[in-house]
Design an enzyme around this catalytic site. Sequence first.
Site, PDB file in Angstrom:
ATOM      1  N   HIS A  57       1.006  -1.149   0.022  1.00 25.66           N
ATOM      2  CA  HIS A  57      -0.030  -0.082  -0.078  1.00 25.66           C
ATOM      3  C   HIS A  57       0.770   1.171   0.288  1.00 25.66           C
ATOM      4  CE1 HIS A  57      -3.621   2.256   1.526  1.00 25.66           C
ATOM      5  NE2 HIS A  57      -2.552   3.124   1.392  1.00 25.66           N
ATOM      6  N   HIS A  88       1.520   5.614  -1.669  1.00 18.77           N
ATOM      7  CA  HIS A  88       1.126   6.726  -2.539  1.00 18.77           C
ATOM      8  C   HIS A  88       2.400   7.215  -3.252  1.00 18.77           C
ATOM      9  CE1 HIS A  88      -2.938   6.579  -0.606  1.00 18.77           C
ATOM     10  NE2 HIS A  88      -2.130   6.197   0.272  1.00 18.77           N
ATOM     11  N   ARG A 118       2.090   9.603  -5.802  1.00 17.66           N
ATOM     12  CA  ARG A 118       1.427  11.107  -6.370  1.00 17.66           C
ATOM     13  C   ARG A 118       1.931  10.845  -7.907  1.00 17.66           C
ATOM     14  NH1 ARG A 118      -1.323  11.133  -1.946  1.00 17.66           N
ATOM     15  NH2 ARG A 118      -0.095  11.854  -0.027  1.00 17.66           N
ATOM     16  N   ASN A 125      -5.349   7.381  -5.816  1.00 23.52           N
ATOM     17  CA  ASN A 125      -6.087   8.558  -5.575  1.00 23.52           C
ATOM     18  C   ASN A 125      -5.241  10.020  -5.984  1.00 23.52           C
ATOM     19  OD1 ASN A 125      -4.012   8.144  -3.588  1.00 23.52           O
ATOM     20  ND2 ASN A 125      -4.911   9.312  -1.985  1.00 23.52           N
ATOM     21  N   LYS A 133      -9.546  -0.298  -5.599  1.00 24.20           N
ATOM     22  CA  LYS A 133      -9.644   0.474  -4.264  1.00 24.20           C
ATOM     23  C   LYS A 133     -10.771   0.846  -3.820  1.00 24.20           C
ATOM     24  CE  LYS A 133      -7.848   2.840  -0.614  1.00 24.20           C
ATOM     25  NZ  LYS A 133      -6.737   2.579   0.010  1.00 24.20           N
ATOM     26  N   HIS A 165     -10.123   1.265   2.032  1.00 21.25           N
ATOM     27  CA  HIS A 165     -10.063   2.197   3.225  1.00 21.25           C
ATOM     28  C   HIS A 165     -11.000   2.129   4.208  1.00 21.25           C
ATOM     29  CE1 HIS A 165      -8.359   6.079   4.751  1.00 21.25           C
ATOM     30  NE2 HIS A 165      -9.371   5.888   5.389  1.00 21.25           N
ATOM     31  N   HIS A 207      -4.250  -0.562   6.232  1.00 23.80           N
ATOM     32  CA  HIS A 207      -3.536   0.303   7.246  1.00 23.80           C
ATOM     33  C   HIS A 207      -4.568   0.265   8.422  1.00 23.80           C
ATOM     34  CE1 HIS A 207      -6.285   3.006   5.120  1.00 23.80           C
ATOM     35  NE2 HIS A 207      -5.642   3.312   4.392  1.00 23.80           N
ATOM     36  N   LEU A 237      -4.325   9.171   8.165  1.00 27.26           N
ATOM     37  CA  LEU A 237      -5.667   8.550   8.345  1.00 27.26           C
ATOM     38  C   LEU A 237      -5.655   7.172   7.839  1.00 27.26           C
ATOM     39  CD1 LEU A 237      -7.943  11.316   6.856  1.00 27.26           C
ATOM     40  CD2 LEU A 237      -8.222  10.337   9.102  1.00 27.26           C
ATOM     41  N   ASP A 295       1.876   2.581   3.361  1.00 25.27           N
ATOM     42  CA  ASP A 295       0.839   3.786   3.189  1.00 25.27           C
ATOM     43  C   ASP A 295       1.688   5.170   3.170  1.00 25.27           C
ATOM     44  OD1 ASP A 295      -1.508   5.198   2.811  1.00 25.27           O
ATOM     45  OD2 ASP A 295      -1.923   5.463   5.001  1.00 25.27           O
ATOM     46  N   HIS A 320       3.360  14.473   1.295  1.00 22.82           N
ATOM     47  CA  HIS A 320       2.805  16.026   1.156  1.00 22.82           C
ATOM     48  C   HIS A 320       3.725  16.986   1.571  1.00 22.82           C
ATOM     49  CE1 HIS A 320      -1.576  14.702   1.131  1.00 22.82           C
ATOM     50  NE2 HIS A 320      -1.166  13.612   2.183  1.00 22.82           N
ATOM     51  N   ALA A 363      -3.435  14.919   5.885  1.00 21.97           N
ATOM     52  CA  ALA A 363      -3.343  13.662   6.378  1.00 21.97           C
ATOM     53  C   ALA A 363      -2.491  12.761   5.659  1.00 21.97           C
ATOM     54  CB  ALA A 363      -4.727  12.909   6.235  1.00 21.97           C
TER      55      ALA A 363
HETATM   56  C1  NCD Z   1      -3.481   9.043   2.144  1.00 20.89           C
HETATM   57  C2  NCD Z   1      -2.729  10.230   0.967  1.00 20.89           C
HETATM   58  O1  NCD Z   1      -2.278  11.270   1.562  1.00 20.89           O
HETATM   59  O2  NCD Z   1      -3.213   9.987   0.069  1.00 20.89           O
HETATM   60  N1  NCD Z   1      -3.289   9.932   3.512  1.00 20.89           N
HETATM   61  C3  NCD Z   1      -3.226   9.133   4.523  1.00 20.89           C
HETATM   62  O3  NCD Z   1      -3.274   9.728   5.689  1.00 20.89           O
HETATM   63  N2  NCD Z   1      -3.003   7.719   4.733  1.00 20.89           N
HETATM   64  C4  NCD Z   1      -4.568   8.548   1.799  1.00 20.89           C
HETATM   65  C5  NCD Z   1      -4.867   7.351   2.675  1.00 20.89           C
HETATM   66  O4  NCD Z   1      -4.313   6.250   2.387  1.00 20.89           O
HETATM   67  O5  NCD Z   1      -5.826   7.613   3.643  1.00 20.89           O
HETATM   68 ZN    ZN Z   2      -2.863   5.184   1.810  1.00 21.21          ZN
END
Ligand code: NCD
Ligand code: ZN
Length: 350
Positions: free
Chosen positions: A14, A16, A18, A42, A100, A137, A175, A220, A248, A252, A264
């Site tokens: 899992h 991200h 971007r 996402n 997802k 999620h 998660h 999150l 996860d 950011h 988050a």
């Molecule tokens: C994730 C994100 O920033 O894309 N943020 C997070 O707090 N985990 C999205 C997610 O997995 O909930």
């Molecule tokens: Zn995530």
Amino acid sequence: MTHTLTIRRPDDWHLHFRDGVMLEAVVGHTARQFARAIVMPNLTPPVTDVAAGAAYRERILAAVPDGLEFTPLMTCYLTDKTDPEEVRRGFAEGVFTAAKLYPAGATTNSDSGVTDVANIRAVLEVMAEIGMVLCVHGEVTHHAIDIFDREAVFIEQILEPLIADLPDLKVVFEHITSSQGVAFVENASANIAATITPQHLHLNRNAMLVGGMRPHAYCLPVAKREEHRLALVRAATSGSSKFFLGTDSAPHLQSDKESACGCAGIFNAPFALESYLAVFDAENALDKFEGFASEHGPDFYGLPRNEGQITLEKRETEPVPEHFMTSLGPVVPFHAGDRLAWHFAGQLPG
Ligand code: NCD
Ligand code: ZN
């Protein structure tokens, strides 16, 4: 004396990445440590069809630094309008490994998510038929539900009825953050597994709120009470094949985290294995790490385990950097400023 640990090459189930500048900045951190990763869809706009999934996979591959071998495993972002045949085709063509489910409004870029699982019943039926994994999620979004209870309520209101309705559907409860999540997965059928992040093994909600608000501990689902963290540590280090590694990692910009409405997500990719190992070592469970990091995930997905091995060393080194610079601005990693005992020492040929 240097202590070393050699394990089969691990995967991240899992993650991200971007897009654009951020993708370029972060992909090498994951590709250095992991052979494969389940990449979250996402983006803005989200990856909702086969063409978008294939194009995103190409952008990721183009950003992998030379000399690293890395396979992104793509996911399809489900919406109320997802066409079951698009999902079937994406899986058949090898573009999508999983799909997802974001409850609409649950987290970053989830506005186009699903407003009611009844709306994707036909998609889930196809997924159960073809053996495609649903990544979930697991939080309800109703404003009346306390944020610390949203995972437990999701289990009762959404997940239990869903798997009773479609017992053949393979579900990764992603998660997980609560003792209820652990108990649910332990007691469910072999079609239900969970990923656990490094931050939820290290942090409880005090880390976010004691002595000031700490935006870099905010993700999150939010970290919960200590008893929940302990349940997660027990599950991850138990050796149960139902639990596996999913960072996860969610980068950011520092300015978006340190804001009146901070985003988050925790960026843990640069020292992901090191972070997990701190926990496994403290639990005297180093012998359980290979299963968690390298075996349970591919076994659940029905994919081959990786060839080749990596080595980790326990030795004195520099603290984790305070930030990583991108052309958009700095990103603060998990454990910034801390010293981690374990260090990724590289790959051994397969
Ligand atoms: C994730 C994100 O920033 O894309 N943020 C997070 O707090 N985990 C999205 C997610 O997995 O909930
Ligand atoms: Zn995530």
